[in-house]
Design a protein around this motif. Structure first.
Motif, mmCIF file in Angstrom:
data_model
loop_
_atom_site.group_PDB
_atom_site.id
_atom_site.type_symbol
_atom_site.label_atom_id
_atom_site.label_comp_id
_atom_site.label_asym_id
_atom_site.label_seq_id
_atom_site.Cartn_x
_atom_site.Cartn_y
_atom_site.Cartn_z
ATOM 1 N N LEU B 30 0.812 -1.336 -0.057
ATOM 2 C CA LEU B 30 -0.011 0.051 -0.116
ATOM 3 C C LEU B 30 0.814 1.263 -0.155
ATOM 4 N N ALA B 31 1.924 0.999 0.792
ATOM 5 C CA ALA B 31 2.760 2.464 0.805
ATOM 6 C C ALA B 31 3.767 2.413 -0.059
ATOM 7 N N ALA B 32 3.945 1.184 -0.610
ATOM 8 C CA ALA B 32 5.102 1.182 -1.716
ATOM 9 C C ALA B 32 5.213 2.292 -2.749
ATOM 10 N N ASP B 66 -3.172 6.334 -3.182
ATOM 11 C CA ASP B 66 -3.267 7.764 -4.009
ATOM 12 C C ASP B 66 -3.839 7.331 -5.377
ATOM 13 N N GLY B 67 -4.337 5.901 -5.541
ATOM 14 C CA GLY B 67 -5.070 5.559 -6.715
ATOM 15 C C GLY B 67 -4.002 5.216 -7.854
ATOM 16 N N LYS B 68 -2.744 4.886 -7.566
ATOM 17 C CA LYS B 68 -1.852 4.536 -8.786
ATOM 18 C C LYS B 68 -1.895 2.912 -8.793
ATOM 19 N N LEU B 69 -1.683 2.357 -9.903
ATOM 20 C CA LEU B 69 -1.835 1.068 -9.915
ATOM 21 C C LEU B 69 -0.151 0.549 -10.106
ATOM 22 N N ILE B 70 0.272 -0.160 -9.453
ATOM 23 C CA ILE B 70 1.549 -0.637 -9.328
ATOM 24 C C ILE B 70 1.801 -2.133 -9.591
ATOM 25 N N PRO B 245 0.260 2.715 9.986
ATOM 26 C CA PRO B 245 -1.176 2.871 10.625
ATOM 27 C C PRO B 245 -2.212 3.384 9.759
ATOM 28 N N HIS B 246 -3.393 3.049 9.910
ATOM 29 C CA HIS B 246 -4.223 3.640 9.025
ATOM 30 C C HIS B 246 -4.487 5.007 8.995
ATOM 31 N N CYS B 247 -4.424 5.714 9.983
ATOM 32 C CA CYS B 247 -4.442 7.432 9.883
ATOM 33 C C CYS B 247 -3.167 8.013 9.133
ATOM 34 N N VAL B 248 -2.122 7.314 8.969
ATOM 35 C CA VAL B 248 -0.917 7.758 8.299
ATOM 36 C C VAL B 248 -1.174 7.426 6.915
ATOM 37 N N THR B 249 -1.591 6.597 6.431
ATOM 38 C CA THR B 249 -1.805 6.326 5.054
ATOM 39 C C THR B 249 -3.159 7.187 4.577
ATOM 40 N N ALA B 250 -4.076 7.224 5.507
ATOM 41 C CA ALA B 250 -5.429 8.053 5.071
ATOM 42 C C ALA B 250 -5.106 9.586 4.711
ATOM 43 N N CYS B 251 -4.243 10.038 5.632
ATOM 44 C CA CYS B 251 -3.910 11.582 5.450
ATOM 45 C C CYS B 251 -3.562 11.994 4.056
ATOM 46 N N PRO B 252 -4.285 12.722 3.472
ATOM 47 C CA PRO B 252 -3.903 13.321 2.167
ATOM 48 C C PRO B 252 -2.894 14.603 2.345
ATOM 49 N N ASN B 253 -2.601 15.010 3.408
ATOM 50 C CA ASN B 253 -1.459 15.972 3.630
ATOM 51 C C ASN B 253 -0.241 15.769 4.113
ATOM 52 N N GLY B 254 -0.151 14.265 4.458
ATOM 53 C CA GLY B 254 1.292 13.792 4.966
ATOM 54 C C GLY B 254 1.427 14.628 6.532
ATOM 55 N N VAL B 255 0.397 14.683 7.152
ATOM 56 C CA VAL B 255 0.577 15.183 8.543
ATOM 57 C C VAL B 255 1.446 14.258 9.530
ATOM 58 N N TYR B 256 1.042 12.955 9.335
ATOM 59 C CA TYR B 256 1.651 11.766 10.150
ATOM 60 C C TYR B 256 2.822 11.324 9.555
ATOM 61 N N ASN B 268 5.895 9.811 6.352
ATOM 62 C CA ASN B 268 4.341 9.886 6.149
ATOM 63 C C ASN B 268 3.977 9.220 5.203
ATOM 64 N N GLY B 269 4.681 8.387 4.690
ATOM 65 C CA GLY B 269 4.261 7.753 3.332
ATOM 66 C C GLY B 269 4.764 8.180 2.179
ATOM 67 N N ASP B 270 5.192 9.535 2.208
ATOM 68 C CA ASP B 270 5.498 10.348 1.107
ATOM 69 C C ASP B 270 6.940 10.773 1.227
ATOM 70 N N THR B 271 7.399 11.051 2.291
ATOM 71 C CA THR B 271 8.778 11.597 2.714
ATOM 72 C C THR B 271 9.386 10.673 3.740
ATOM 73 N N THR B 272 10.689 9.995 3.728
ATOM 74 C CA THR B 272 11.105 9.658 4.919
ATOM 75 C C THR B 272 12.171 10.333 5.434
ATOM 76 N N VAL B 273 12.104 10.498 6.492
ATOM 77 C CA VAL B 273 13.100 11.346 7.304
ATOM 78 C C VAL B 273 13.688 10.696 8.296
ATOM 79 N N ARG B 274 15.023 11.509 8.854
ATOM 80 C CA ARG B 274 15.580 11.292 10.021
ATOM 81 C C ARG B 274 14.591 11.735 11.253
ATOM 82 N N LEU B 275 14.029 10.939 12.229
ATOM 83 C CA LEU B 275 13.432 11.424 13.260
ATOM 84 C C LEU B 275 14.067 12.523 13.939
ATOM 85 N N SER B 276 15.455 12.232 14.575
ATOM 86 C CA SER B 276 16.103 13.200 15.180
ATOM 87 C C SER B 276 16.164 14.667 14.605
#
Lengths: 459, 324
Positions: B30-32, B66-70, B245-256, B268-276
């Motif tokens: 899903l997140a791939a 986000d509706g893409k077929l992979i 988690p579902h809230c993370v994948t459902a958020c359209p704005n990358g809040v989580y 946030n499914g879109d960007t992966t970053v260092r936590l610190s």
């Protein structure tokens, strides 16, 4: 005011003992007594029916919600625990202080204590979402939870209270067994069973008195812990209004006050319905209980001032909303009524001798008891309406709390249940301890034995 | 985006397992399509089990959020309902993990997609919200902002401390769960939680017909149980499958952002970053830090917001009117 009349010689002592037996052995209820008992049973039946509904439909039958998740079941629990503390006060503290006027009051206090602590235990089960899983408390109980502490102290207190009621009652049951005539078979059997073969043996008295002394010492720390731990159910949380280091002392002080009020109310009812009882519970007793109530109320007032004035002086962020609601907001009427009618006016009135008489004291005691019940409502509920995070995204009904009919029914049933225990006790057992009254008047034990032996010979 | 998808698929080949790093989240299919390559996205489960199937090279087409077929390896596809961990295992947690969430308040526009997704997957009725979005305003002079609030999964959880029967517990991976088969419904945890995170099943919960025969697990909290407490659980069942988690994948704005503190990585499914680095750069904080509960949820302040604040209240009132 009457002083205790002490017998001049053995003959007079025996005469007095006869009189005690006649006055103090339990009697059949009159019309009022029977009506009262039926009334209590009806209230309980209604409560049981509502509890059945609650079991079936869940706690949704109550006015509780995700904000106010504890309601009048919990405040009622705190009330019961508070009242039950009086047992330790009158029986133990006054006993150890050698206050001899306490003897006709000990059993009243102790039966109130037992009745209240039993219903404290029951009402907490009523509040549980899954009463069917109560055994989990013992299977998975974890010692770091204040609820487990509470279960431990409540059960300990219940045990000691029952023993402290039972041991001094043993000779009383034997009096009933030996002297009550024309009673149904089951009642005879009950006295026989409960008196445990009591033989009016000096050795037995010695053991009983020793047991009472030990239990009196034991019950004081347990009594203090039971209400302190109950306060910790709240004080161990972060919530504004509960997050207080004053809570333990505040709860204990309030408990002694309402307990004394309960004993005074019971004293009045007894002398009202048993005309001869005023020979034993005299104006002197009311006078002294009145003074005691003033003392306890003053102590309670001290902690109340600490509890509200200091946070009120600072008006710290989260506390401010809660305190404002109590002082001038939605709960202001209840808050000030409780403080004024349940504490300040009783203190002022009871300082005057003319108010330390049976009837005015009865009215004052009722004010203290009702005030104390609502005081506990004010401790539990408004705090839950002031969480750290705003109350949003919940239904309108969850933003306030008003108990529902089933909730009131169950609460009243629990109060009626405690009163029923006391009522039934008065019906079947001497509520004023005969041998302790005899002792108070300086009648030696061997005179009691002599009297009893004479009686037995007559038969 | 196309490139990213491609890279990501490359990253999903068995070779990537050799990259000596410890396992991180496997986001699953899903997140791939949303992930950025090269940040050590691997699997919770060892790839070995599936290597034969992968070798066969069978691929399936799946739709991303986000509706893409992979197209991905069939072996990577895990069915959601296949996951049901027994209570004893659910109490342990996923080894080596410490899950954290970062909520970027500057991106939240109160879309409430997180909440809807949460309600759907946890079979919640409308009035029981595990995830709330609060309208916050510190004082009259300061600007209002939206604050999504899940359970904070505190490291010093006051709720766990007070539970008399160990029905709510803290796992090794930082998640705080409720065992609804043990909970006695005393609601002490609700009183103890300073964040109002917990909700109670006041009446018999409605279980959708197709879920009636599900086996209960503390990781799914379903089927829900009457007279017990429940709350946001960080969706441990989907995390176990390597998804977010579902809230993370459902958020359209990358809040989580969600991830593993041990790995120091969140996405946030879109960007992966260092936590610190994220917390340093954007001045991250935890709500009511002074209480000492050590939440696992961080907030990024609502500065430089990408959406103007639009109040919700009118919407709520309408809703209530139509109800009554």
């Amino acid at each position: 005011m009457k002083d205790i009349i002490k017998p001049k010689d053995d003959a007079e002592a025996i005469q007095m003992l006869h009189q005690f037996n006649e006055d103090l052995l339990p009697k059949k209820f009159g019309k009022i007594g029977v009506t009262w008992t039926i009334f209590l049973c009806l209230v309980i039946a209604n409560g049981l029916f509502c509890y059945y509904k609650q079991l079936k439909f869940g706690l949704s039958v109550t006015g509780l919600g995700d904000q106010v998740s504890w309601g009048i079941y919990i405040s009622n629990f705190v009330f019961f625990v508070a009242v039950s503390l009086v047992g330790s006060l009158i029986t133990a503290v006054l006993y150890l202080l050698n206050v001899n006027w306490r003897s006709p009051l000990t059993r009243i206090a102790e039966v109130i204590a037992v009745a209240c602590i039993v219903f404290a235990g029951l009402i907490i089960i009523v509040d549980m979402g899954r009463p069917d899983r109560i055994l989990n408390m013992f299977i998975y109980g974890r010692i770091q939870s204040p609820i487990v502490w509470d279960v431990i102290v409540v059960m300990t207190y219940m045990t000691i209270s029952v023993l402290l009621l039972y041991f001094p009652l043993l000779p009383g049951i034997a009096f009933c067994r030996d002297h009550l005539k024309n009673i149904p078979k089951w009642q005879k059997w009950m006295y026989k069973f409960l008196s445990f073969g009591w033989k009016w043996n000096p050795e037995q008295f010695k053991i009983v008195k020793r047991a009472i002394t030990i239990l009196s010492v034991l019950i004081i720390p347990v009594a203090l812990s039971i209400h302190t731990v109950t306060s910790w159910l709240f004080a161990t949380t972060f919530r504004p209004g509960w997050d207080s280091t004053n809570f333990g002392a505040y709860f204990v002080a309030g408990a002694f006050m309402v307990g004394a009020g309960a004993v005074i109310a019971a004293m009045y009812v007894l002398i009202k319905f048993y005309p001869r009882y005023d020979q034993y519970i005299t104006d002197k007793h009311f006078d002294r209980m009145g003074k005691l109530l003033v003392l306890l109320s003053l102590v309670y007032m001290y902690f109340t001032v600490n509890e509200y004035m200091i946070p009120g002086y600072k008006m710290k962020g989260e506390e401010a909303a809660h305190l404002t609601e109590l002082f001038v907001g939605k709960y202001a009427l209840m808050f000030w009524s409780v403080q004024i009618f349940g504490m300040i006016i009783p203190i002022i009135l009871l300082m005057f001798k003319k108010f330390r008489r049976p009837f005015p004291m009865f009215v004052i005691a009722i004010c203290v008891i009702v005030g104390a019940w609502f005081k506990r409502f004010l401790i539990v509920i408004p705090t839950l309406l002031h969480p750290f995070l705003p109350m949003q995204e919940i239904s309108e009904s969850a933003k306030s709390y008003s108990p529902t009919y089933p909730e009131w029914s169950i609460t009243f049933a629990s109060l009626a249940g405690a009163l029923l225990i006391i009522t039934v006790f008065i019906r079947y057992f001497p509520i004023i301890s005969i041998w302790e009254v005899a002792e108070e008047r300086g009648i030696e034990h061997d005179v009691i034995y002599k009297h009893l032996n004479e009686l037995n010979e007559k038969e | 985006m196309e490139d990213q998808n491609k890279n990501n698929e490359d990253n999903k080949t068995p070779e990537s397992n050799e990259s000596g790093r410890r396992d991180f989240l496997k986001f699953g299919v899903l997140a791939a399509g949303l992930t950025v390559a090269g940040v050590g996205l691997q699997k919770v489960f060892s790839g070995e089990k599936n290597s034969d199937e992968k070798a066969s090279g069978e691929k399936v087409k799946v739709l991303t959020t986000d509706g893409k077929l992979i197209e991905v390896y069939a072996a990577d596809v895990k069915k959601a309902d296949a996951c049901c961990v027994p209570s004893a295992e659910a109490r342990q947690g996923i080894p080596g993990k410490k899950f954290v969430m970062v909520i970027d308040l500057s991106r939240c526009k109160d879309a409430l997609k997180c909440q809807k997704s949460c309600e759907k997957h946890h079979q919640l009725p409308e009035q029981d919200k595990w995830l709330k979005v609060f309208k916050m305003q510190e004082s009259e002079e300061t600007a209002p902002y939206w604050m999504p609030k899940p359970c904070f999964h505190c490291d010093h959880p006051p709720c766990v401390k007070v539970c008399p029967v160990d029905a709510t517990f803290k796992r090794t991976d930082g998640i705080v769960l409720v065992d609804n088969e043990r909970c006695i419904g005393c609601r002490f945890c609700m009183a103890a939680c300073p964040y109002s995170a917990r909700v109670f099943n006041w009446s018999e919960p409605v279980t959708p017909a197709r879920h009636e025969n599900d086996t209960y697990s503390p990781e799914t909290s379903t089927p829900r149980k009457k007279g017990t407490v429940e709350k946001c659980d960080f969706c441990p069942d989907v995390i176990r499958q390597g998804k977010l988690p579902h809230c993370v994948t459902a958020c359209p704005n990358g809040v989580y952002y969600f991830g593993d503190q041990n790995e120091d990585t969140v996405t946030n499914g879109d960007t992966t970053v260092r936590l610190s680095q994220l917390l340093r750069d954007k001045a991250g904080y935890r709500y009511l830090e002074s209480l000492g509960t050590e939440p696992s949820v961080y907030y990024l302040p609502a500065a430089n917001r990408i959406f103007p604040f639009k109040d919700r209240e009118i919407k709520d009132e309408k809703k209530e009117e139509s109800k009554s």
